[in-house]
Design a protein around this motif. Structure first.
Motif, short mmCIF file in Angstrom:
data_model
loop_
_atom_site.label_atom_id
_atom_site.label_comp_id
_atom_site.label_asym_id
_atom_site.label_seq_id
_atom_site.Cartn_x
_atom_site.Cartn_y
_atom_site.Cartn_z
N ALA A 20 0.82 -1.21 0.00
CA ALA A 20 0.00 0.00 0.00
C ALA A 20 0.86 1.26 0.00
O ALA A 20 0.38 2.34 -0.32
N GLY A 21 2.14 1.17 0.36
CA GLY A 21 3.02 2.32 0.39
C GLY A 21 2.79 3.19 1.62
O GLY A 21 2.11 2.79 2.56
N PHE A 22 3.39 4.39 1.60
CA PHE A 22 3.20 5.35 2.70
C PHE A 22 3.12 6.75 2.11
O PHE A 22 3.62 7.01 1.03
N VAL A 23 2.45 7.66 2.83
CA VAL A 23 2.17 9.00 2.33
C VAL A 23 2.93 10.03 3.14
O VAL A 23 3.03 9.93 4.37
N ARG A 24 3.48 11.04 2.46
CA ARG A 24 4.17 12.16 3.10
C ARG A 24 3.63 13.47 2.52
O ARG A 24 3.26 13.54 1.35
N TYR A 25 3.62 14.51 3.36
CA TYR A 25 3.22 15.85 2.94
C TYR A 25 4.47 16.68 2.70
O TYR A 25 5.43 16.59 3.47
N TYR A 26 4.45 17.51 1.63
CA TYR A 26 5.60 18.36 1.30
C TYR A 26 5.12 19.76 0.94
O TYR A 26 4.07 19.93 0.32
N CYS A 27 5.95 20.77 1.32
CA CYS A 27 5.69 22.14 0.88
C CYS A 27 6.24 22.28 -0.54
O CYS A 27 6.88 21.37 -1.06
N ALA A 28 6.03 23.43 -1.17
CA ALA A 28 6.49 23.63 -2.55
C ALA A 28 8.01 23.56 -2.65
O ALA A 28 8.55 23.11 -3.66
N ASP A 29 8.73 23.98 -1.60
CA ASP A 29 10.20 23.93 -1.63
C ASP A 29 10.75 22.51 -1.57
O ASP A 29 11.80 22.23 -2.12
N HIS A 30 10.05 21.61 -0.88
CA HIS A 30 10.54 20.24 -0.69
C HIS A 30 9.83 19.21 -1.54
O HIS A 30 10.11 18.02 -1.43
N LYS A 31 8.89 19.65 -2.37
CA LYS A 31 8.11 18.72 -3.20
C LYS A 31 9.05 17.93 -4.12
O LYS A 31 9.82 18.52 -4.88
N PRO A 32 9.02 16.59 -4.05
CA PRO A 32 9.90 15.80 -4.92
C PRO A 32 9.41 15.82 -6.37
O PRO A 32 8.24 16.03 -6.64
N LYS A 33 10.35 15.61 -7.26
CA LYS A 33 10.01 15.52 -8.68
C LYS A 33 9.27 14.21 -8.92
O LYS A 33 9.58 13.19 -8.31
N PRO A 34 8.29 14.18 -9.83
CA PRO A 34 7.59 12.91 -10.11
C PRO A 34 8.55 11.90 -10.72
O PRO A 34 9.36 12.24 -11.58
N LYS A 35 8.45 10.67 -10.26
CA LYS A 35 9.30 9.61 -10.80
C LYS A 35 8.51 8.88 -11.87
O LYS A 35 7.67 8.04 -11.59
N LEU A 36 8.80 9.22 -13.11
CA LEU A 36 8.11 8.61 -14.23
C LEU A 36 9.09 7.73 -15.00
O LEU A 36 10.30 7.91 -14.94
N ALA A 37 8.57 6.80 -15.75
CA ALA A 37 9.41 5.94 -16.58
C ALA A 37 10.06 6.80 -17.66
O ALA A 37 9.44 7.74 -18.17
N PRO A 38 11.32 6.51 -18.02
CA PRO A 38 11.96 7.31 -19.06
C PRO A 38 11.23 7.13 -20.39
O PRO A 38 10.75 6.05 -20.70
N PRO A 39 11.11 8.21 -21.17
CA PRO A 39 10.40 8.10 -22.44
C PRO A 39 11.15 7.18 -23.40
O PRO A 39 12.38 7.15 -23.43
N VAL A 40 10.40 6.45 -24.20
CA VAL A 40 10.97 5.53 -25.17
C VAL A 40 10.74 6.13 -26.55
O VAL A 40 9.61 6.49 -26.90
N SER A 41 11.81 6.24 -27.35
CA SER A 41 11.69 6.82 -28.68
C SER A 41 10.91 5.87 -29.60
O SER A 41 10.80 4.67 -29.34
#
Length: 130
Positions: free
Chosen positions: A59-80
């Motif tokens: 199920a994972g775990f949830v964290r709250y972040y402000c705009a300064d600490h918001k992590p970048k979304p982890k997406l799969a690398p684009p495939v050409s």
């Protein structure tokens, strides 16, 4: 005893993608995970919620972040397009099937009528059965 997960608002969140906290779950002001426990609480409208993967809890775990600490979304690398076409054209490697080992026929003790183990000695009476 097996611990079961309950269903709540966190199930609707995507993994590793920031979502506005006010949209995900309205409520009172809370602290940013990146700012630390001594920081002042932020209003929900200024926070982002991120559901992270957990090694032992699906199920994972949830964290709250402000705009300064918001992590970048982890997406799969684009495939050409050429890479996508190459992947579709090449068949996936297949593993060879494991060799099958014929099963040993069951040998019964003529006196006890129980199955004799591979040693050939009956576990009940001790008689050697061929």
């Amino acid at each position: 005893m097996k611990i079961r997960n309950s269903s709540d608002w966190r199930d609707g969140l995507p993994f590793e993608i920031p979502v506005a906290a006010a949209e995900a779950v309205p409520g009172d002001a809370t602290r940013c995970s990146g700012c630390g426990p001594d920081s002042e609480p932020w209003p929900r409208e200024a926070l982002w919620v991120v559901k992270h993967r957990h090694p032992t809890n699906p199920a994972g775990f949830v964290r709250y972040y402000c705009a300064d600490h918001k992590p970048k979304p982890k997406l799969a690398p684009p495939v050409s397009a050429p890479e996508r076409a190459r992947r579709a054209a090449s068949p996936s490697p297949r593993k060879a099937a494991a060799p099958t080992i014929p099963e040993r026929p069951a040998v019964m003790c003529p006196d006890c009528f129980v199955q004799v183990p591979a040693t050939g000695v009956c576990g009940m009476c001790g008689q050697r059965v061929a």
